[in-house]
Design an enzyme around this catalytic site. Structure first.
Site, short mmCIF file in Angstrom:
data_model
loop_
_atom_site.label_atom_id
_atom_site.label_comp_id
_atom_site.label_asym_id
_atom_site.label_seq_id
_atom_site.Cartn_x
_atom_site.Cartn_y
_atom_site.Cartn_z
N CYS A 1 0.83 -1.21 0.00
CA CYS A 1 0.00 0.00 0.00
C CYS A 1 0.87 1.26 0.00
CB CYS A 1 -0.89 0.04 1.26
SG CYS A 1 -1.94 -1.39 1.51
N CYS B 1 -2.65 4.84 2.96
CA CYS B 1 -3.80 3.96 2.70
C CYS B 1 -4.86 4.12 3.79
CB CYS B 1 -3.35 2.50 2.62
SG CYS B 1 -4.68 1.36 2.18
N ARG C 1 1.03 -7.94 -3.92
CA ARG C 1 0.18 -7.37 -4.97
C ARG C 1 -0.36 -6.02 -4.51
NH1 ARG C 1 -2.97 -11.27 -2.41
NH2 ARG C 1 -5.04 -10.58 -1.72
N CYS D 1 -6.07 1.80 -2.16
CA CYS D 1 -5.27 3.02 -2.26
C CYS D 1 -4.49 3.13 -3.56
CB CYS D 1 -4.31 3.13 -1.08
SG CYS D 1 -2.95 1.93 -1.09
N ASP E 1 20.22 37.51 -12.95
CA ASP E 1 18.92 37.85 -13.53
C ASP E 1 18.40 39.15 -12.93
OD1 ASP E 1 16.38 36.65 -15.03
OD2 ASP E 1 15.69 37.51 -13.13
#
Length: 491
Positions: free
Chosen positions: A34, A38, A63, A68, A439
């Site tokens: 996750c 989550c 897996r 989430c 600059d």
């Protein structure tokens, strides 16, 4: 960060979204990984394992969480902040180099052996280049499954899989669902049946200040290549497999992205370039916290937290535009670039707007006649010298380039002074510590804030802003509220 168990545990228990993408939480009792944020009830501490990348979690047998969607979290800020081998490799993998050229092609671009690249990535990320590219293919496949009505076979090859079988096996392994089941579960937004037309949500770490980000892109838009239309920034993209058109709109919790691609194999690379353009993988908390330690800069940061550095989708294009913009106004730079596009750009079709061309490649510009350029002779020589160096490979500005080497190579070209080199480093190379003390806008803002106004003294003072000096420049430029680059254009 994943090796700091206590810190990771605190972030996961607090469900702190700021750490999404920094590391991933794998739960040994469920076999799921996750985001730190989550929303489900958290597991016991002894059941958590922390991984530096989604690919490492997948390689360890976990897996993706269906709640989430950790594979869709913002990318790690490290790959934008760092310039070492691993960071350069990750930027190239995100750009699709492994899918197009394989690991040998990745190693060749980095200037290292294949074995060395694999060793470095495995040591730091727990996964080699093939596993990292596989995780990206899985995410690309998921996007196509959920946002288009394309046949699964077309999605498989568009996402970069060598076969439909490999596609099916990877999707099942990573998401614990078949491709068909993933499509059935999709609930966000209507799917389109037009090949190449996709609607996506690009996540970012809050806060995000869109004013100077989109204001800068809109104010400097090159006619025919970029435009601001209906509250969105639109531009053409030169991609490996063909042209594309992207529409980007700021939303409170994401960037709405519409992509029209000639070839869907360019999807992952197009998303990577859009995220890089808008600096979406930045860690605004780390940036703002450090800049606030300067008492003169703190009020600017508090007024507009989450400023990003507007970057570029094509480094060579931006370098050419930086030279065109030397010592002229923003309007004049747009005019010069527009003429170049009309004369040398490749025509594209844009039924949804007014885009007409791709910005010309450096190969196309290498043969231009300097006398056709309506600019001083010295700047013509500077432009042709830069274009020649880019076309011949003497200067490399790609996503995998070494920032120091690129600076050194640019510095050898006639007419490219420190200001131009640093602007290219800031916006084209993506160096978060690029700084432009000469600059005029930076010096004026510094004087108004009571900061040192001379380049040398300001450079010494800026040491306390490192490594985020490019973000300090955005805050200094923003003190000129009347300038168009600091305002979100009207819809």
């Amino acid at each position: 960060m994943h090796t700091d168990t206590d810190r990771c545990l605190r972030a996961a228990q607090a469900k702190d979204a700021r750490f999404d993408g920094w590391f991933f939480v794998a739960v040994v009792t469920t076999g799921i990984y996750c985001r730190p944020s989550c929303p489900v009830v958290g597991p016991k501490a002894e059941n958590m394992r922390f991984h530096p990348s989604a690919a490492a979690a997948q390689q360890a047998g976990f897996r993706a969480c269906k709640r989430c969607r950790p594979d869709a979290s913002p990318g790690s800020p490290q790959w934008n902040e760092r310039a070492d081998l691993v960071a350069r490799a990750m930027r190239l993998i995100a750009d699709g180099v492994v899918d197009r050229d394989g690991v040998p092609g990745l190693a060749a671009r980095l200037g290292y052996s294949t074995r060395q690249v694999e060793r470095q990535l495995l040591a730091e990320l727990g996964a080699g280049p093939l596993a990292l590219a596989r995780a990206q293919r899985a995410q690309t496949a998921r996007l196509l499954i959920e946002t288009s009505a394309l046949p699964m076979a077309d999605i498989a090859f568009a996402a970069g899989f060598a076969s439909v079988r490999a596609f099916n096996e990877t999707v099942r392994e990573v998401f614990a669902l078949s491709p068909t089941e993933l499509r059935q579960r999709a609930t966000r937004g209507p799917r389109t049946s037009v090949p190449g037309a996709l609607t996506l949500r690009l996540p970012f770490r809050a806060p995000l200040c869109p004013d100077n980000l989109f204001g800068h892109l809109a104010a400097t838009a090159v006619p025919g290549v970029e435009e601001w239309r209906d509250g969105a920034y639109r531009r053409t993209l030169r991609l490996p497999y063909g042209p594309g058109v992207v529409t980007l709109s700021p939303r409170p919790d994401h960037i709405a992205c519409q992509l029209s691609l000639a070839d869907l194999r360019d999807l992952a690379g197009a998303i990577s370039r859009c995220r890089r353009l808008l600096d979406l993988d930045a860690d605004p908390t780390a940036v703002d916290d450090l800049l606030r330690t300067d008492l003169q800069l703190a009020p600017l940061v508090d007024k507009a937290p989450g400023r990003r550095v507007p970057r570029a989708v094509d480094a060579d294009e931006f370098a050419v535009r930086a030279v065109l913009g030397q010592q002229v106004s923003t309007a004049a730079a747009r005019t010069h670039a527009g003429r170049l596009v009309a004369a040398h750009g490749e025509p594209v079709e844009d039924p949804g707007g007014g885009l007409t061309h791709l910005f010309p490649s450096v190969q196309a510009l290498a043969g231009l006649d300097p006398e056709t350029l309506a600019m001083p002779r010295t700047r013509r020589a500077t432009l042709t010298g830069l274009v020649g160096a880019l076309a011949e490979g003497r200067v490399a500005l790609g996503v995998g380039s070494d920032w120091d080497d690129a600076r050194a190579a640019l510095g050898t070209l006639p007419g490219l002074g420190p200001w131009t080199v640093e602007v290219i480093a800031m916006r084209a190379l993506g160096d978060p510590d690029a700084f432009v003390p000469t600059d005029l806008g930076v010096r004026r803002a510094a004087a108004e804030l009571g900061l040192p106004a001379t380049p040398g003294a300001l450079t010494r003072h800026s040491a306390r802003w490192r490594p985020w000096r490019a973000y300090a420049v955005q805050h200094l430029w923003a003190t000129d509220a009347a300038h168009a680059i600091n305002r979100l254009p009207a819809a």
